[in-house]
Design an enzyme around this catalytic site. Structure first.
Site, short mmCIF file in Angstrom:
data_model
loop_
_atom_site.label_atom_id
_atom_site.label_comp_id
_atom_site.label_asym_id
_atom_site.label_seq_id
_atom_site.Cartn_x
_atom_site.Cartn_y
_atom_site.Cartn_z
N ARG A 148 0.85 -1.19 0.00
CA ARG A 148 0.00 0.00 0.00
C ARG A 148 0.89 1.24 0.00
NH1 ARG A 148 -3.47 1.93 5.15
NH2 ARG A 148 -1.57 3.12 5.47
N TYR A 160 -2.32 11.16 6.64
CA TYR A 160 -2.62 9.78 7.01
C TYR A 160 -1.68 8.82 6.25
CZ TYR A 160 -4.48 5.18 7.02
OH TYR A 160 -4.56 3.82 7.14
N ASP A 231 -4.97 3.76 0.07
CA ASP A 231 -6.08 3.97 1.01
C ASP A 231 -6.52 5.43 0.99
OD1 ASP A 231 -7.86 3.88 3.08
OD2 ASP A 231 -6.45 3.18 4.60
N HIS A 233 -9.04 6.41 2.79
CA HIS A 233 -9.46 6.62 4.17
C HIS A 233 -10.75 7.43 4.27
CE1 HIS A 233 -8.23 6.75 8.55
NE2 HIS A 233 -7.87 5.54 8.18
N GLU A 257 -8.71 1.73 -1.75
CA GLU A 257 -9.39 1.37 -0.50
C GLU A 257 -10.25 2.50 0.05
OE1 GLU A 257 -6.72 -0.36 2.30
OE2 GLU A 257 -7.67 0.63 4.00
N GLU A 283 -13.81 -1.03 6.31
CA GLU A 283 -13.25 -1.12 7.67
C GLU A 283 -14.10 -0.38 8.70
OE1 GLU A 283 -9.34 0.64 6.70
OE2 GLU A 283 -9.74 2.09 8.27
N ARG A 304 -13.58 -5.37 3.03
CA ARG A 304 -12.48 -5.37 4.00
C ARG A 304 -12.93 -4.92 5.39
NH1 ARG A 304 -9.79 -1.55 4.98
NH2 ARG A 304 -7.78 -2.57 5.06
N GLU A 360 -4.33 -7.57 4.95
CA GLU A 360 -3.48 -6.48 5.46
C GLU A 360 -2.73 -6.98 6.70
OE1 GLU A 360 -3.95 -1.79 6.70
OE2 GLU A 360 -5.62 -3.13 7.12
N TRP A 423 -11.13 12.16 9.20
CA TRP A 423 -9.74 11.72 9.33
C TRP A 423 -9.59 10.39 8.62
CZ3 TRP A 423 -7.50 7.31 11.79
CH2 TRP A 423 -6.09 7.28 11.67
C1 GCO Z 1 -6.02 0.60 7.54
C2 GCO Z 1 -6.79 1.58 8.36
C3 GCO Z 1 -6.20 1.92 9.67
C4 GCO Z 1 -7.15 2.81 10.47
C5 GCO Z 1 -7.04 2.49 11.92
C6 GCO Z 1 -7.94 3.34 12.78
O1 GCO Z 1 -6.27 0.57 6.37
O2 GCO Z 1 -5.23 -0.14 8.11
O3 GCO Z 1 -7.23 2.64 7.58
O4 GCO Z 1 -4.93 2.48 9.57
O5 GCO Z 1 -6.89 4.14 10.26
O6 GCO Z 1 -7.29 1.15 12.11
O7 GCO Z 1 -7.87 2.95 14.10
MG MG Z 2 -7.80 1.79 5.67
#
Ligand code: GCO
Ligand code: MG
Length: 423
Positions: A148, A160, A231, A233, A257, A283, A304, A360, A423
């Protein structure tokens, strides 16, 4: 067989974890599960100790499905991150007990191996495309075939997935006064501070400009063979995500992602119809119900969810089964902020279902392995399930006491005008 005690262990070997230990009336037979919810650990611990544990005492731990239904539907209040993480902790501990009783590893109870190990991806990132390329080369040297890639966003202070906030320290901030977050400035490790840290000056336009350039650079320098992921996010709106997916198409990502917020299921149509970039999502989901539109309309390619936040293996098996006829594969969330038991559950499910996609992974620091031994082993680009009965994870309650809980939060994000962003 009866449940005699439910212990909730909160520990901070580098970051906070919540462990559930379910004891039975069979001498020496207990199960261990993970109930960690990053930044809300004590809420889950209280749900378990104050509300759920009394409901479990005296029940037969063999009846996992019945206990699951009882805690989810039978108690009326259901769903959400806190309750579904608590339920996952219980579920994992019960599967662990079942495996220990049968003297079989969890994957065997789930139908046996469909593959030996689980291909996995790790994280790379950098302040610019060259630094990210270097970081990917390091991971490739460790045997990773899937990586990633994240890059600092111009003008943002803290990004991030890039680590630290220093990459754009020259940017100036003219927004409202900031909380003084004491933790790491960016990334999921932002724990240990009194208040959340803040990423500043994050602008979608800057992000949308830099990410395609990153992948153009990476394909140019690294060739076509390495599988690259990215990602988002959950930070884009539908048309922005559609544009990004379209612009990334030439660089053949393994997947993009979490492009949209979890509330926007129908908006995946916009992204889907714009491009052939494979899409992964989930997630921040907490149940199978949230997956249905995405599955039925084949709007994503990888689901995921976090086994630790959807109620455990019991729900994960159902989600995987629902995805299978639609040609959707799994990519269970596997960050450092869920404990070894959840990582172990991930891999046991990965190696026993037909529609596994990718896993992951993280390398746990030594202190985590000391307190919670048994995480899956990484070797040659894959994760290998623990062959011990059950999930193969344990908790050393004495060692856990050496690392007391420290309040910690995930970071927050603000845009250039000072307003809050996801975030
Ligand atoms: C990932 C996730 C994590 C989250 C985290 C939040 O793809 O692994 O985005 O990095 O940000 O689990 O607590
Ligand atoms: Mg993620």
């Amino acid at each position: 067989m009866k449940i005699t005690d439910v212990r909730v262990i909160i520990t901070c070997p580098g970051r906070n974890y919540v462990v559930v230990k379910i004891l039975t009336d069979e001498p020496g037979l207990y199960g261990v599960g993970d109930a960690t919810l990053n930044g809300r650990e004590l809420s889950v611990a209280s749900a378990l100790k104050d509300h759920i544990a009394p409901l479990l005492i005296g029940r037969d731990p063999d009846r996992i499905e019945d206990i699951w239904q009882y805690l989810f539907r039978g108690t009326y209040w259901r769903g959400g991150p806190v309750l579904m993480t608590a339920l996952a902790g219980v579920d994992l501990a019960l599967w662990d007990i079942k495996g220990k009783r049968a003297n079989l590893p969890l994957y065997s109870l789930l139908g046996g191996k469909t593959r030996e190990g689980a291909w996995c991806y790790t994280h790379a990132g950098g302040r610019d495309a060259v630094a990210c390329e270097d970081s990917i080369r390091e991971k490739m040297a460790q045997g990773f075939r899937f990586v990633r890639a994240q890059v600092a966003v111009p003008e943002a202070i803290g990004t991030y997935g890039v680590g630290g906030a220093k990459e754009a320290a020259s940017a100036t901030w003219s927004g409202p006064p900031l909380d003084k977050g004491g933790g790491e400035a960016a990334g999921p490790l932002a724990q240990g501070g009194a208040l959340p840290s803040v990423e500043l000056n994050w602008e979608p336009a800057n992000y949308l400009r830099v990410v395609p350039k990153l992948f153009a650079h990476l394909r140019d320098k690294l060739g076509d063979e390495i599988e690259l992921l990215h990602d988002v996010h959950e930070r884009l709106n539908p048309i922005q995500a559609a544009r990004l997916a379209k612009e990334l198409e030439p660089f053949k990502l393994f997947f993009l992602e979490d492009p949209l917020r979890p509330e926007h299921k129908e908006s995946f149509r916009v992204v889907r119809h714009a491009s052939t970039t494979p899409i992964a999502m989930g997630e921040l989901f907490h149940s199978k119900y949230e997956c249905l539109t995405l599955f039925q309309e084949q709007l994503i390619d990888f689901i995921r969810c976090d086994i630790g936040h959807i109620g455990g293996v019991t729900e994960a098996r159902k989600i995987a089964a629902l995805a299978e006829p639609y040609g959707i594969q799994t990519a269970w969330h596997g960050p450092g902020d869920i404990g070894p038991s959840t990582h172990s559950a991930n891999v046991h499910v990965d190696v026993s279902i037909p529609n596994f996609g990718i896993q992951e992974m993280v390398h746990f620091p030594e202190a985590v392995n000391e307190v919670m031994p048994g995480a899956p082993e990484y070797r040659d680009g894959r994760l290998w399930p623990n062959e011990a009965p059950g999930l193969g994870c344990d908790v050393d309650e004495e060692a856990a006491k050496k690392y007391p809980y420290k309040r910690g939060y995930l970071p927050t994000t603000r845009r250039a005008d000072g307003s809050v962003h996801d975030w």
